[in-house]
Motif scaffolding. Structure first.
Motif, PDB file in Angstrom:
ATOM      1  N   MET A  87       4.029   0.071  -6.379  1.00 23.78           N
ATOM      2  CA  MET A  87       4.631  -1.067  -7.087  1.00 23.78           C
ATOM      3  C   MET A  87       4.046  -2.415  -6.655  1.00 23.78           C
ATOM      4  O   MET A  87       3.681  -3.242  -7.498  1.00 23.78           O
ATOM      5  N   PRO A  88       3.910  -2.660  -5.333  1.00 17.44           N
ATOM      6  CA  PRO A  88       3.313  -3.942  -4.931  1.00 17.44           C
ATOM      7  C   PRO A  88       1.850  -4.063  -5.380  1.00 17.44           C
ATOM      8  O   PRO A  88       1.366  -5.167  -5.640  1.00 17.44           O
ATOM      9  N   VAL A  89       1.173  -2.909  -5.504  1.00 15.87           N
ATOM     10  CA  VAL A  89      -0.224  -2.910  -5.946  1.00 15.87           C
ATOM     11  C   VAL A  89      -0.301  -3.399  -7.392  1.00 15.87           C
ATOM     12  O   VAL A  89      -1.122  -4.255  -7.738  1.00 15.87           O
ATOM     13  N   TYR A  90       0.620  -2.882  -8.249  1.00 14.27           N
ATOM     14  CA  TYR A  90       0.663  -3.344  -9.641  1.00 14.27           C
ATOM     15  C   TYR A  90       0.979  -4.835  -9.693  1.00 14.27           C
ATOM     16  O   TYR A  90       0.331  -5.606 -10.400  1.00 14.27           O
ATOM     17  N   LEU A  91       1.963  -5.248  -8.877  1.00 13.04           N
ATOM     18  CA  LEU A  91       2.382  -6.655  -8.894  1.00 13.04           C
ATOM     19  C   LEU A  91       1.224  -7.566  -8.473  1.00 13.04           C
ATOM     20  O   LEU A  91       0.911  -8.543  -9.162  1.00 13.04           O
ATOM     21  N   ASN A  92       0.547  -7.202  -7.359  1.00  8.12           N
ATOM     22  CA  ASN A  92      -0.597  -8.010  -6.900  1.00  8.12           C
ATOM     23  C   ASN A  92      -1.667  -8.105  -7.976  1.00  8.12           C
ATOM     24  O   ASN A  92      -2.212  -9.176  -8.238  1.00  8.12           O
ATOM     25  N   VAL A 113     -10.550  -9.412   5.869  1.00  7.01           N
ATOM     26  CA  VAL A 113     -10.970 -10.697   5.298  1.00  7.01           C
ATOM     27  C   VAL A 113      -9.943 -11.144   4.252  1.00  7.01           C
ATOM     28  O   VAL A 113      -9.103 -10.349   3.829  1.00  7.01           O
ATOM     29  N   PRO A 114     -10.005 -12.406   3.807  1.00  6.30           N
ATOM     30  CA  PRO A 114      -9.094 -12.856   2.744  1.00  6.30           C
ATOM     31  C   PRO A 114      -9.287 -12.031   1.469  1.00  6.30           C
ATOM     32  O   PRO A 114     -10.369 -11.476   1.237  1.00  6.30           O
ATOM     33  N   ALA A 115      -8.230 -11.950   0.657  1.00  5.40           N
ATOM     34  CA  ALA A 115      -8.230 -11.117  -0.557  1.00  5.40           C
ATOM     35  C   ALA A 115      -9.455 -11.359  -1.431  1.00  5.40           C
ATOM     36  O   ALA A 115     -10.124 -10.416  -1.868  1.00  5.40           O
ATOM     37  N   GLN A 116      -9.800 -12.630  -1.633  1.00  2.00           N
ATOM     38  CA  GLN A 116     -10.881 -12.943  -2.585  1.00  2.00           C
ATOM     39  C   GLN A 116     -12.252 -12.470  -2.112  1.00  2.00           C
ATOM     40  O   GLN A 116     -13.187 -12.348  -2.896  1.00  2.00           O
ATOM     41  N   PHE A 175      -7.166  -4.134   5.049  1.00  2.31           N
ATOM     42  CA  PHE A 175      -5.974  -4.936   5.316  1.00  2.31           C
ATOM     43  C   PHE A 175      -5.849  -6.110   4.350  1.00  2.31           C
ATOM     44  O   PHE A 175      -4.844  -6.817   4.370  1.00  2.31           O
ATOM     45  N   ALA A 176      -6.873  -6.345   3.531  1.00  2.00           N
ATOM     46  CA  ALA A 176      -6.780  -7.441   2.568  1.00  2.00           C
ATOM     47  C   ALA A 176      -5.751  -7.047   1.497  1.00  2.00           C
ATOM     48  O   ALA A 176      -5.774  -5.921   1.014  1.00  2.00           O
ATOM     49  N   PRO A 177      -4.835  -7.960   1.139  1.00  2.00           N
ATOM     50  CA  PRO A 177      -3.768  -7.616   0.197  1.00  2.00           C
ATOM     51  C   PRO A 177      -4.279  -7.541  -1.236  1.00  2.00           C
ATOM     52  O   PRO A 177      -3.802  -8.240  -2.121  1.00  2.00           O
ATOM     53  N   VAL A 178      -5.277  -6.683  -1.464  1.00  2.00           N
ATOM     54  CA  VAL A 178      -5.858  -6.508  -2.793  1.00  2.00           C
ATOM     55  C   VAL A 178      -6.527  -5.134  -2.821  1.00  2.00           C
ATOM     56  O   VAL A 178      -6.965  -4.627  -1.791  1.00  2.00           O
ATOM     57  N   GLN A 179      -6.556  -4.505  -4.007  1.00  2.00           N
ATOM     58  CA  GLN A 179      -7.226  -3.220  -4.146  1.00  2.00           C
ATOM     59  C   GLN A 179      -8.731  -3.425  -4.076  1.00  2.00           C
ATOM     60  O   GLN A 179      -9.243  -4.345  -4.718  1.00  2.00           O
ATOM     61  N   ILE A 229      -3.829  -1.004   3.704  1.00  2.00           N
ATOM     62  CA  ILE A 229      -2.637  -1.314   4.487  1.00  2.00           C
ATOM     63  C   ILE A 229      -2.231  -2.747   4.189  1.00  2.00           C
ATOM     64  O   ILE A 229      -2.866  -3.687   4.658  1.00  2.00           O
ATOM     65  N   ASP A 230      -1.218  -2.902   3.311  1.00  2.00           N
ATOM     66  CA  ASP A 230      -0.711  -4.226   2.957  1.00  2.00           C
ATOM     67  C   ASP A 230       0.615  -4.412   3.700  1.00  2.00           C
ATOM     68  O   ASP A 230       1.645  -3.886   3.296  1.00  2.00           O
ATOM     69  N   VAL A 231       0.548  -5.141   4.816  1.00  2.00           N
ATOM     70  CA  VAL A 231       1.705  -5.280   5.691  1.00  2.00           C
ATOM     71  C   VAL A 231       2.905  -5.854   4.946  1.00  2.00           C
ATOM     72  O   VAL A 231       4.014  -5.310   4.997  1.00  2.00           O
TER      73      VAL A 231
END
Lengths: 205, 205
Positions: free
Chosen positions: B13-18, A153-156, A176-180, A192-194
């Motif tokens: 590093m990308p995790v900190y940046l995000n 899903v989207p990051a938010q 796969f969402a680009p957020v922890q 997994i952040d592509v």
């Protein structure tokens, strides 16, 4: 068992399994040495021996590992024969692609269903899998006995979805969402952040 | 610089940046402590300090890191402002999804074009990116000056594609094919096997 193994060794187990499964069954590889495996995978021989020791499958001096037995040991190590159900939340391009991807069965994983909040997608089938409403996440996961989930899903929206999945009894999430995401201690997460992986590769150059 | 950093630190590093980018710009986070970052990401505070030390951005005792400066240091560390072109080989469901994914620009990565061997796809545009023939891989990569590539082809085609990408001047490959590829020492590779990652999660339960 797998709890005691270093993460990097664990990460390589599916690589060994894929490689051994990919070799021809014409008898050429009835036995295979750690050296041959190391060369085939571009790894160090000592590393390969250490990793494979975790499977409990012993190699014979000067002969190597009995391949069929080593494959069985790796399959057992990765619980390939314990059927596990997984769900996907988020049926965008990636979720759609994963639903159509056949590779999960190699690890005893079945994608049971998908969830989305888009009325146009709810009720449809993708690659034979039903797309349900995220409002029915809890009931849907329970009904198919899923313990694994893929978050696409989207990051938010990722954190909320992760918490809902925890409430639905999910034990591990591939995110796969680009957020922890932090669903809580009882749920394991692999992110997994592509784009990040591509950035990491670029920064190594 | 990044050559000396442990792989796990580099991965974070990308995790900190995000995370730092995601914080509100209302002034609340003009400075942020390693403790706050650690808590926000569920990491250990000592680990966070060690990782961020690689960026060369120094935190002030009792105050923390100047956030804007730390973001710039991480961006520099990850070469975010060096524009880099990437190509995708394989326009199946995954390749299509990645072409439509907007997250690459956050790292200065531009997906220039895609390659496939399906005549029905060659010559089309996906998310505004042209799909070229794999027969034109070398020329296509050269023309757009790509140094990064994403491999999203079936397992049996991955090694050949990896070698062609090396010949085309690609320096790093993100490989989604569920098989190890060995394009040669001059090319960096990160493998992402989605099914394997899910299996690893399951084996940890």
């Amino acid at each position: 068992m797998t709890k005691d193994i270093p993460e990097f060794s664990l990460q390589r187990m599916p690589v060994y399994l894929n490689y051994l499964r990919s070799l021809p069954d014409d008898g050429t590889y009835g036995y295979i040495s750690s050296g041959a495996i190391a060369q085939g995978l571009g790894l160090g021989e000592v590393l390969v021996r250490k990793d494979l020791a975790y499977t409990g499958c012993a190699g014979k001096p000067k002969v190597g590992y009995p391949r069929a037995e080593l494959i069985r040991a790796l399959e057992k190590f990765l619980c390939v024969h314990d059927k596990k159900n997984a769900v996907i939340v988020g049926v965008g391009g990636l979720g759609r692609a994963l639903l159509s991807y056949g590779g999960f069965v190699n690890y005893g994983i079945e994608l049971a269903c998908a969830f989305d909040n888009d009325p146009a997608k709810i009720g449809t089938y993708i690659a034979g899998k039903p797309v349900l409403s995220v409002a029915d996440l809890r009931e849907g996961c329970r009904r198919c006995g899923a313990i694994l989930a893929i978050v696409a899903v989207p990051a938010q929206a990722a954190q909320t979805v992760a918490e809902q999945l925890k409430d639905a009894g999910i034990k591990a999430i591939l995110n796969f969402a680009p957020v922890q995401i932090a669903p809580g201690d009882s749920v394991r997460v692999i992110n997994i952040d592509v784009a990040a992986n591509l950035a990491i590769l670029a920064s190594m150059l």
